[in-house]
Enzyme design. Structure first.
Site, PDB file in Angstrom:
ATOM      1  N   ASP A  11     106.494  42.312   8.940  1.00 48.30           N
ATOM      2  CA  ASP A  11     106.633  43.004  10.225  1.00 48.30           C
ATOM      3  C   ASP A  11     105.284  43.602  10.589  1.00 48.30           C
ATOM      4  O   ASP A  11     104.380  43.713   9.757  1.00 48.30           O
ATOM      5  CB  ASP A  11     107.685  44.125  10.124  1.00 48.30           C
ATOM      6  CG  ASP A  11     107.844  44.884  11.438  1.00 48.30           C
ATOM      7  OD1 ASP A  11     107.975  44.216  12.485  1.00 48.30           O
ATOM      8  OD2 ASP A  11     107.788  46.129  11.437  1.00 48.30           O
ATOM      9  N   SER A  12     105.172  44.030  11.842  1.00 50.89           N
ATOM     10  CA  SER A  12     103.960  44.727  12.287  1.00 50.89           C
ATOM     11  C   SER A  12     103.794  46.074  11.581  1.00 50.89           C
ATOM     12  O   SER A  12     102.705  46.630  11.592  1.00 50.89           O
ATOM     13  CB  SER A  12     104.020  44.956  13.797  1.00 50.89           C
ATOM     14  OG  SER A  12     105.118  45.801  14.105  1.00 50.89           O
ATOM     15  N   TYR A  43     102.320  45.463  17.621  1.00 47.44           N
ATOM     16  CA  TYR A  43     102.018  44.113  18.102  1.00 47.44           C
ATOM     17  C   TYR A  43     102.430  43.931  19.566  1.00 47.44           C
ATOM     18  O   TYR A  43     101.939  43.041  20.254  1.00 47.44           O
ATOM     19  CB  TYR A  43     102.820  43.075  17.307  1.00 47.44           C
ATOM     20  CG  TYR A  43     102.311  42.704  15.929  1.00 47.44           C
ATOM     21  CD1 TYR A  43     101.159  43.258  15.383  1.00 47.44           C
ATOM     22  CD2 TYR A  43     103.016  41.758  15.177  1.00 47.44           C
ATOM     23  CE1 TYR A  43     100.723  42.890  14.112  1.00 47.44           C
ATOM     24  CE2 TYR A  43     102.586  41.381  13.916  1.00 47.44           C
ATOM     25  CZ  TYR A  43     101.440  41.946  13.388  1.00 47.44           C
ATOM     26  OH  TYR A  43     101.014  41.567  12.140  1.00 47.44           O
ATOM     27  N   GLY A  44     103.363  44.766  20.013  1.00 46.06           N
ATOM     28  CA  GLY A  44     104.148  44.475  21.213  1.00 46.06           C
ATOM     29  C   GLY A  44     103.402  44.326  22.521  1.00 46.06           C
ATOM     30  O   GLY A  44     103.918  43.728  23.464  1.00 46.06           O
ATOM     31  N   CYS A  74     110.346  40.757  12.708  1.00 46.14           N
ATOM     32  CA  CYS A  74     109.640  41.356  13.837  1.00 46.14           C
ATOM     33  C   CYS A  74     109.923  40.479  15.052  1.00 46.14           C
ATOM     34  O   CYS A  74     109.619  39.284  15.038  1.00 46.14           O
ATOM     35  CB  CYS A  74     108.140  41.362  13.504  1.00 46.14           C
ATOM     36  SG  CYS A  74     107.075  41.828  14.883  1.00 46.14           S
ATOM     37  N   ASN A  75     110.526  41.078  16.074  1.00 45.78           N
ATOM     38  CA  ASN A  75     110.865  40.301  17.265  1.00 45.78           C
ATOM     39  C   ASN A  75     109.630  39.776  17.978  1.00 45.78           C
ATOM     40  O   ASN A  75     109.609  38.656  18.468  1.00 45.78           O
ATOM     41  CB  ASN A  75     111.670  41.169  18.236  1.00 45.78           C
ATOM     42  CG  ASN A  75     113.116  41.320  17.816  1.00 45.78           C
ATOM     43  OD1 ASN A  75     113.973  40.576  18.247  1.00 45.78           O
ATOM     44  ND2 ASN A  75     113.396  42.277  16.939  1.00 45.78           N
ATOM     45  N   THR A  76     108.580  40.622  18.048  1.00 52.51           N
ATOM     46  CA  THR A  76     107.372  40.219  18.767  1.00 52.51           C
ATOM     47  C   THR A  76     106.743  38.991  18.104  1.00 52.51           C
ATOM     48  O   THR A  76     106.397  38.008  18.777  1.00 52.51           O
ATOM     49  CB  THR A  76     106.363  41.388  18.768  1.00 52.51           C
ATOM     50  OG1 THR A  76     107.002  42.532  19.331  1.00 52.51           O
ATOM     51  CG2 THR A  76     105.130  41.041  19.570  1.00 52.51           C
ATOM     52  N   GLU A 153     107.202  54.472  14.396  1.00 52.09           N
ATOM     53  CA  GLU A 153     106.073  54.442  13.447  1.00 52.09           C
ATOM     54  C   GLU A 153     105.603  55.863  13.120  1.00 52.09           C
ATOM     55  O   GLU A 153     105.167  56.146  12.017  1.00 52.09           O
ATOM     56  CB  GLU A 153     104.903  53.633  14.020  1.00 52.09           C
ATOM     57  CG  GLU A 153     105.123  52.117  14.006  1.00 52.09           C
ATOM     58  CD  GLU A 153     105.057  51.487  12.616  1.00 52.09           C
ATOM     59  OE1 GLU A 153     104.136  51.810  11.845  1.00 52.09           O
ATOM     60  OE2 GLU A 153     105.951  50.676  12.303  1.00 52.09           O
ATOM     61  N   CYS A 185     114.193  44.582  18.728  1.00 54.87           N
ATOM     62  CA  CYS A 185     112.986  44.997  18.018  1.00 54.87           C
ATOM     63  C   CYS A 185     113.485  45.629  16.734  1.00 54.87           C
ATOM     64  O   CYS A 185     114.388  46.467  16.773  1.00 54.87           O
ATOM     65  CB  CYS A 185     112.183  46.003  18.859  1.00 54.87           C
ATOM     66  SG  CYS A 185     110.787  46.734  17.973  1.00 54.87           S
ATOM     67  N   THR A 186     112.904  45.232  15.609  1.00 56.89           N
ATOM     68  CA  THR A 186     113.441  45.732  14.332  1.00 56.89           C
ATOM     69  C   THR A 186     113.179  47.224  14.133  1.00 56.89           C
ATOM     70  O   THR A 186     113.742  47.834  13.227  1.00 56.89           O
ATOM     71  CB  THR A 186     112.904  44.932  13.126  1.00 56.89           C
ATOM     72  OG1 THR A 186     111.484  44.859  13.203  1.00 56.89           O
ATOM     73  CG2 THR A 186     113.483  43.523  13.114  1.00 56.89           C
ATOM     74  N   HIS A 187     112.319  47.806  14.966  1.00 51.69           N
ATOM     75  CA  HIS A 187     112.151  49.256  14.900  1.00 51.69           C
ATOM     76  C   HIS A 187     113.340  50.006  15.518  1.00 51.69           C
ATOM     77  O   HIS A 187     113.610  51.150  15.155  1.00 51.69           O
ATOM     78  CB  HIS A 187     110.883  49.685  15.656  1.00 51.69           C
ATOM     79  CG  HIS A 187     109.602  49.383  14.940  1.00 51.69           C
ATOM     80  ND1 HIS A 187     109.107  48.110  14.815  1.00 51.69           N
ATOM     81  CD2 HIS A 187     108.703  50.192  14.310  1.00 51.69           C
ATOM     82  CE1 HIS A 187     107.950  48.156  14.157  1.00 51.69           C
ATOM     83  NE2 HIS A 187     107.691  49.408  13.835  1.00 51.69           N
TER      84      HIS A 187
END
Lengths: 267, 267
Positions: A11-12, A43-44, A74-76, A153, A185-187
């Site tokens: 992931d980012s 990354y988005g 990570c979706n992005t 984050e 988004c995994t966040h």
């Protein structure tokens, strides 16, 4: 044996830990190797080509660890590079967009689905395309929410600012009469309590993280690559950022103490 | 193209229509061919070898219809013959036990899972074995409910007798403090309102039918065999029993009018 090799996840930053947490729960006998690219997070809002270059650097690192499957948690990065990534190695590569789309098709009652994600994810229109491949009759509305990743984050998901931002960004999607909302988004699962509060009763929230772990389980089983009889699995974490900070935040989120090493990737 | 071929489904009778209904919902562009072996229903108290012989007869018929995948939409036939069936043809063969097990692993909160099914299914202990392959820590309790299939086949799911029988058969499992109950027979979702009432609040009911359609979707996608751009899919139904009765009951359950032909299989 190929089934004894670890699953690689990337992931980012911290977001992919929501997928890790679900792998722990749904595939508790699997070894894992995780890479968080915290140094270059988020990354988005980057160019898709740049994200794809980062993705391939991390996949190369994971391939060197001899993983049996890579989950782009990570979706992005999935939106920017999944198709190219699939042919890069001779192992299954799973993104988060397909499982999240399938779960929304499963969950929707009235056929109206919302998707929230980063700018790259939403501009790619990947969720709508995945959903329409299977069912072109479903109505899909998109909304990018650029500031959400930073809230996570920086570990500020429970702040007044988080509540204000979520309310503000979700306002247009609340008018769309959706019954299902994909957290693309995994966040975002870490913001789910606030998102659920803002969206109100009767809206099913789909965590692409949960669904991806589940689909990984199905794919490993079909390919006869499940790790069985492995009561003490190994979990290795790497970050391009500060390992001590990653260890502190990651241990808290995963509710277990983890070991983290730093890695350096060319920019 | 292989993706344009139909999906084949089979069951001992009407039960597999719960899977068909979910295929219509989750994979609305797929053509299907269904075989209900109503003449020899129920399978649940027969010898496993006999059930396996019936299963192979029907699979041979489906293979002649050039299906791209076979879904054994019957727990009893899955328990009795899935492993042997997998190597019988060069197409994916999916049973209902693996998807139902994975959904229970996903759903359980306290790690206590109940399974109800026919005698063959419960004696095979297939659900427990599938669940423990992935997570040996989960507690699984089994209970066979022989009369339930007949209640569904005879369209008496809303009767006082149904309520009495369900209450009686579920009594031992209600004492087990489970949080998740697998409806380990494709007939049982049609009894779900009564089962839910008897089990009470806070118990997640897992329909192996819903989960199987979802896993079929994932497998077809991974194998690049999804049927896309097929707005007018074809649905063909066959029964070894009375086609008029199948048509009447099936049309009502599926909420659409269906066409049914009779077939004869050697006994």
């Amino acid at each position: 044996m190929s089934s004894k090799r670890p699953i690689g996840l990337l992931d980012s930053g911290f977001g992919g830990l929501t997928v890790v947490s679900e792998v722990f729960r749904q595939l508790p006998q699997e070894d894992i190797v995780y890479v968080g690219d915290n140094l270059r997070c988020p990354y988005g809002s980057r160019e898709p080509q740049e994200v794809k270059r980062y993705l391939f650097q991390i996949m190369d690192f994971l391939a060197e660890q001899d993983v049996k499957m890579i989950i782009i948690a990570c979706n992005t990065a999935t939106a920017a590079g999944l198709e190219a990534a699939k042919s890069r190695y001779n192992i299954p590569v799973l993104g988060v967009i397909t499982p999240g789309s399938r779960a929304a098709i499963f969950a929707t009652q009235r056929g109206r689905i919302g998707v929230i994600g980063t700018e790259v994810t939403i501009r790619s229109d990947s969720y709508r395309r995945e959903i329409h491949r299977i069912n072109p009759q479903l109505h899909v509305v998109n909304r990018s929410c650029p500031p959400f990743v930073q809230l996570v984050e920086e570990d500020r998901t429970d702040s007044a600012e988080a509540r204000l931002l979520v309310r503000d960004y979700l306002a247009p999607i609340r008018e769309e009469q959706i019954d299902t909302l994909i957290l693309g988004c995994t966040h975002y699962p870490l913001l789910a309590p606030v998102i659920g509060e803002v969206m109100g009763e009767g809206i099913t929230l789909i965590s692409s993280a949960e669904e991806t772990a589940r689909e990984a389980s199905a794919i490993l089983q079909v390919k006869q690559m499940l790790n069985e009889q492995n009561p003490h699995p190994s979990h290795r974490f790497y970050t391009t950022g500060n390992p001590d900070y990653f260890c502190e935040v990651g241990s808290r989120w995963l509710k277990r103490s983890i070991e983290v090493a730093g890695i350096k990737l060319d920019d």
